[in-house]
Design a protein around this motif. Sequence first.
Motif, PDB file in Angstrom:
ATOM      1  N   VAL A 223       0.836  -1.199   0.000  1.00  0.00           N
ATOM      2  CA  VAL A 223       0.000   0.000   0.000  1.00  0.00           C
ATOM      3  C   VAL A 223       0.871   1.250   0.000  1.00  0.00           C
ATOM      4  O   VAL A 223       0.543   2.258  -0.641  1.00  0.00           O
ATOM      5  N   GLY A 224       2.014   1.185   0.693  1.00  0.00           N
ATOM      6  CA  GLY A 224       2.936   2.317   0.686  1.00  0.00           C
ATOM      7  C   GLY A 224       3.448   2.622  -0.709  1.00  0.00           C
ATOM      8  O   GLY A 224       3.583   3.795  -1.102  1.00  0.00           O
ATOM      9  N   ALA A 225       3.744   1.567  -1.484  1.00  0.00           N
ATOM     10  CA  ALA A 225       4.202   1.763  -2.862  1.00  0.00           C
ATOM     11  C   ALA A 225       3.106   2.379  -3.715  1.00  0.00           C
ATOM     12  O   ALA A 225       3.367   3.231  -4.579  1.00  0.00           O
ATOM     13  N   TYR A 226       1.877   1.963  -3.476  1.00  0.00           N
ATOM     14  CA  TYR A 226       0.733   2.548  -4.205  1.00  0.00           C
ATOM     15  C   TYR A 226       0.602   4.031  -3.891  1.00  0.00           C
ATOM     16  O   TYR A 226       0.418   4.861  -4.795  1.00  0.00           O
ATOM     17  N   ILE A 227       0.724   4.397  -2.617  1.00  0.00           N
ATOM     18  CA  ILE A 227       0.611   5.802  -2.219  1.00  0.00           C
ATOM     19  C   ILE A 227       1.737   6.618  -2.845  1.00  0.00           C
ATOM     20  O   ILE A 227       1.514   7.732  -3.338  1.00  0.00           O
ATOM     21  N   ALA A 228       2.953   6.064  -2.837  1.00  0.00           N
ATOM     22  CA  ALA A 228       4.094   6.773  -3.419  1.00  0.00           C
ATOM     23  C   ALA A 228       3.878   7.046  -4.899  1.00  0.00           C
ATOM     24  O   ALA A 228       4.215   8.123  -5.411  1.00  0.00           O
TER      25      ALA A 228
END
Length: 283
Positions: A223-228
Amino acid sequence: MRESELWIEEPTDPLDPWGKIRRSVNIDLIKNLARGPIAGDDDLESAMSLARLVRGAYTSFGTDGTANVEREESWIILRALRIMLERRGLTFDPPWRDYDSFKSHWVSVGASGSGGWQARRDIIGRHFDPIIEALEKAEDVQIRSDLVEPVSPHAKTGWTRVDTEIAGLRQRFRTATAMQDYRDCGNRSVAVLEALSATVFDPAKHWAAGEKPPPVDKTDLRVGAYIAERMGGKENEELRGLVKKASALAHKVKHSPRADRVNAGIAADAVILLANMLRRLAE
């Protein structure tokens, strides 16, 4: 469960579909309710339903001498109600145990005779009204302490898997009464996070080519990669931090030997809010 579910309706003549219906109390179900909360059931709603059933049965017996509850069952339903109320910390101890002892009681206090029906209704009210009022207040508290609703005008995220897991989480929290139930709320909160991880993460867009992407349970990474990818730069650090905190809360409740309604509710609220934040990012 609703009061109607505590009754059984059967035709007096199975061969005549237009015949009369016989209504009897579901005594086996009521005995099960007395033994302890039933999985998936709202124990508070069931206590309220049983209180109304018992009040109605004793009111009918005391005023017109009729009731759908048999004499030998009158003590079972009263005892079951007393046990269910004890689970909620409510004391209910009327000076009778069944129809016969109820009649003996009203005779002893001068509520017999043709003009005594109102006095008998008053006796019922003095003993039943306080517990029904206490249960109503408990229902009000439960409604107010239910899980958070998003500020978005949309009732759902539109992500089928995520919405299914959130619905299951809401239902589990609504019916939870014991530590094991609240731990399961933590487990279902984790399931919401993993549904988000499976929905928003696209290895082709969110992970370096040639590198093995993290598994679905590594929600903070995926999810962090998606937000980035959606926001970029340091501006997304706070939101990524929310993902990590929500995941930590959910796992803590999932494994806690002291899980309770407060902590389970906080963890559930966190993942539901996160789901709606991510859906807003997708827009």
